[in-house]
Design a protein around this motif. Structure first.
Motif, PDB file in Angstrom:
ATOM      1  N   GLY A  82       7.225   4.310  14.551  1.00 46.85           N
ATOM      2  CA  GLY A  82       8.591   4.525  14.500  1.00 46.85           C
ATOM      3  C   GLY A  82       9.602   3.397  14.597  1.00 46.85           C
ATOM      4  N   LYS A  83      10.931   3.741  15.142  1.00 46.41           N
ATOM      5  CA  LYS A  83      11.853   2.630  15.448  1.00 46.41           C
ATOM      6  C   LYS A  83      11.125   2.039  16.772  1.00 46.41           C
ATOM      7  CE  LYS A  83      15.089   5.741  16.138  1.00 46.41           C
ATOM      8  NZ  LYS A  83      16.188   6.469  16.463  1.00 46.41           N
ATOM      9  N   PRO A  84      11.073   0.617  16.699  1.00 45.65           N
ATOM     10  CA  PRO A  84      11.677  -0.425  15.798  1.00 45.65           C
ATOM     11  C   PRO A  84      11.231  -0.798  14.452  1.00 45.65           C
ATOM     12  CG  PRO A  84      11.057  -1.595  17.505  1.00 45.65           C
ATOM     13  CD  PRO A  84      10.735  -0.206  17.604  1.00 45.65           C
ATOM     14  N   SER A  85       9.994  -0.251  14.150  1.00 44.90           N
ATOM     15  CA  SER A  85       9.259  -0.709  13.246  1.00 44.90           C
ATOM     16  C   SER A  85      10.177  -0.974  11.910  1.00 44.90           C
ATOM     17  CB  SER A  85       8.287   0.286  12.796  1.00 44.90           C
ATOM     18  OG  SER A  85       7.665  -0.088  11.475  1.00 44.90           O
ATOM     19  N   PRO A  86      10.336  -1.904  11.079  1.00 49.66           N
ATOM     20  CA  PRO A  86      10.890  -2.100   9.991  1.00 49.66           C
ATOM     21  C   PRO A  86      10.521  -1.373   8.773  1.00 49.66           C
ATOM     22  CG  PRO A  86      10.362  -4.503  10.499  1.00 49.66           C
ATOM     23  CD  PRO A  86       9.821  -3.506  11.488  1.00 49.66           C
ATOM     24  N   ALA A  87       9.161  -0.905   8.815  1.00 45.05           N
ATOM     25  CA  ALA A  87       8.580   0.004   7.701  1.00 45.05           C
ATOM     26  C   ALA A  87       9.445   1.315   7.834  1.00 45.05           C
ATOM     27  CB  ALA A  87       7.317   0.377   7.835  1.00 45.05           C
ATOM     28  N   PHE A  88      10.050   1.738   9.081  1.00 46.44           N
ATOM     29  CA  PHE A  88      10.590   2.957   9.292  1.00 46.44           C
ATOM     30  C   PHE A  88      12.113   2.994   8.857  1.00 46.44           C
ATOM     31  CE2 PHE A  88      12.968   6.208  11.907  1.00 46.44           C
ATOM     32  CZ  PHE A  88      12.185   7.093  11.904  1.00 46.44           C
ATOM     33  N   PHE A  89      12.690   2.023   8.948  1.00 50.09           N
ATOM     34  CA  PHE A  89      14.102   1.531   8.482  1.00 50.09           C
ATOM     35  C   PHE A  89      14.108   1.925   7.006  1.00 50.09           C
ATOM     36  CE2 PHE A  89      14.788   0.009  12.839  1.00 50.09           C
ATOM     37  CZ  PHE A  89      15.829   0.849  13.147  1.00 50.09           C
ATOM     38  N   GLU A  90      13.011   1.043   6.385  1.00 52.50           N
ATOM     39  CA  GLU A  90      12.974   0.864   4.809  1.00 52.50           C
ATOM     40  C   GLU A  90      12.740   2.353   4.326  1.00 52.50           C
ATOM     41  OE1 GLU A  90       9.656  -1.874   4.829  1.00 52.50           O
ATOM     42  OE2 GLU A  90      11.116  -3.575   5.248  1.00 52.50           O
ATOM     43  N   ALA A  91      11.912   3.121   5.060  1.00 55.37           N
ATOM     44  CA  ALA A  91      11.429   4.383   4.478  1.00 55.37           C
ATOM     45  C   ALA A  91      12.694   5.032   4.504  1.00 55.37           C
ATOM     46  CB  ALA A  91      10.533   5.085   5.465  1.00 55.37           C
ATOM     47  N   ALA A  92      13.635   4.966   5.583  1.00 63.40           N
ATOM     48  CA  ALA A  92      14.829   5.774   5.721  1.00 63.40           C
ATOM     49  C   ALA A  92      15.796   5.505   4.465  1.00 63.40           C
ATOM     50  CB  ALA A  92      15.533   5.493   6.870  1.00 63.40           C
ATOM     51  N   LEU A  93      15.995   3.970   4.465  1.00 60.71           N
ATOM     52  CA  LEU A  93      16.814   3.596   3.136  1.00 60.71           C
ATOM     53  C   LEU A  93      16.219   4.353   2.023  1.00 60.71           C
ATOM     54  CD1 LEU A  93      17.302  -0.025   4.250  1.00 60.71           C
ATOM     55  CD2 LEU A  93      18.923   1.646   4.185  1.00 60.71           C
ATOM     56  N   GLY A  94      14.890   4.135   1.634  1.00 58.55           N
ATOM     57  CA  GLY A  94      14.305   4.595   0.398  1.00 58.55           C
ATOM     58  C   GLY A  94      14.536   6.316   0.339  1.00 58.55           C
ATOM     59  N   HIS A  95      14.602   6.751   1.425  1.00 64.86           N
ATOM     60  CA  HIS A  95      14.820   8.352   1.484  1.00 64.86           C
ATOM     61  C   HIS A  95      16.518   8.620   0.859  1.00 64.86           C
ATOM     62  CE1 HIS A  95      14.738  12.533   2.745  1.00 64.86           C
ATOM     63  NE2 HIS A  95      15.926  12.306   3.441  1.00 64.86           N
ATOM     64  N   LEU A  96      17.277   7.846   1.333  1.00 67.24           N
ATOM     65  CA  LEU A  96      18.795   7.883   0.916  1.00 67.24           C
ATOM     66  C   LEU A  96      18.826   7.302  -0.241  1.00 67.24           C
ATOM     67  CD1 LEU A  96      20.620   7.787   4.561  1.00 67.24           C
ATOM     68  CD2 LEU A  96      20.195   9.694   3.118  1.00 67.24           C
ATOM     69  N   GLY A  97      18.089   6.317  -0.835  1.00 62.24           N
ATOM     70  CA  GLY A  97      18.476   5.796  -2.023  1.00 62.24           C
ATOM     71  C   GLY A  97      19.828   4.786  -1.701  1.00 62.24           C
ATOM     72  N   ALA A  98      19.415   4.368  -0.544  1.00 62.29           N
ATOM     73  CA  ALA A  98      20.790   3.375  -0.025  1.00 62.29           C
ATOM     74  C   ALA A  98      20.426   1.834  -0.090  1.00 62.29           C
ATOM     75  CB  ALA A  98      21.181   3.862   1.329  1.00 62.29           C
TER      76      ALA A  98
END
Length: 262
Positions: free
Chosen positions: A181-197
């Motif tokens: 989970g946070k603060p893992s970079p993979a978690f934030f990357e997945a969130a950005l991918g989820h939003l297409g942002a």
């Protein structure tokens, strides 16, 4: 600040405390929704499934659905499916999140696991469970933790969280936990991918200066620290970096987005 085109939002301590809305939080989220600004709720909460979280927030007036929720348990399941396929997992977690652990094989009582998975701290984190985890990791099982949060705020005050036990197990076993989970970079990357942002166009709003805000900033996301939830002035002063923005509460987010041209 670049124009904000998407927002990542922590839940506990930002939108709610003990699942009750903080002042102005519902209205601020309604404003983001009215402005058609994409957002995702990114949480290390480990006591509830995505569906349960969405239903609870919706009942309190937040305009959210299950597809708006990204959780540490769901990220953990994705990590284990990719990096430890077929592994038998010993789950130590307070709360039932099995519906979000799609594709995992949970070890039966007395069965030797390949991976020890630490979820949310609570009554499940008793001596027997932690000693069992210690022994399995010493015997070669991998150690995976859904997050490193040291504490969180409830209606009764600050409560100890999983990170304190992760540190202890790492020191006792000599193993380093894989954080999903946070603060893992993979978690934030997945969130950005989820939003297409894109990271440069995204704002992360959190009450944990290290796991929410600075971790997001290291991924190129703009960070906003709110002075609610677990926020403490001394933690802010001692942090490893400086937030891009500091806000009194989530109620201030729509104004911040507007000044960015979002």
């Amino acid at each position: 600040m670049s124009r904000v085109r998407a927002v990542l939002i922590d839940i506990d301590g930002v939108l709610t405390v003990s699942w009750k809305p903080l002042p102005g939080a519902v209205a601020a989220m309604e404003r983001l929704r009215a402005d058609a600004l994409p957002f995702a709720l990114v949480t290390n909460t480990t006591s509830r499934t995505r569906a349960s979280i969405a239903a609870t927030l919706a009942a309190e007036g937040f305009p959210v659905g299950v597809d708006d929720i990204l959780t540490a348990p769901a990220a953990t399941a994705a990590h284990l499916r990719e990096h430890h396929p077929g592994a038998r997992c010993l789950l130590i977690n307070t709360g039932d999140v099995r519906d979000d652990l799609v594709g995992l094989t949970l070890a039966e009582e007395g069965e030797r696991p390949d991976v020890v998975v630490l979820g949310g701290a609570g009554d499940a984190f008793d001596y027997a469970a932690l000693n069992r985890a210690f022994r399995h990791v010493r015997d070669g099982a991998r150690l995976v933790a859904m997050h490193r949060n040291l504490y969180w705020r409830t209606a009764d005050g600050l409560d100890l969280d999983t990170g304190a036990f992760v540190i202890g197990l790492e020191r006792a076993t000599g193993a380093e936990a894989e954080i999903t989970g946070k603060p893992s970079p993979a978690f934030f990357e997945a969130a950005l991918g989820h939003l297409g942002a894109d990271a440069a166009d995204t704002l992360m709003v959190g009450d944990d200066i290290e796991s929410d805000v600075l971790a997001a900033q290291r991924c190129g996301i703009t960070g906003a620290l709110v002075k609610t939830g677990k926020y403490l002035p001394e933690t802010h002063r001692a942090a490893s970096g400086t937030p891009d923005h500091v806000l009194d509460s989530f109620a201030d987010v729509p104004a911040l987005v507007r000044t960015s041209g979002g």
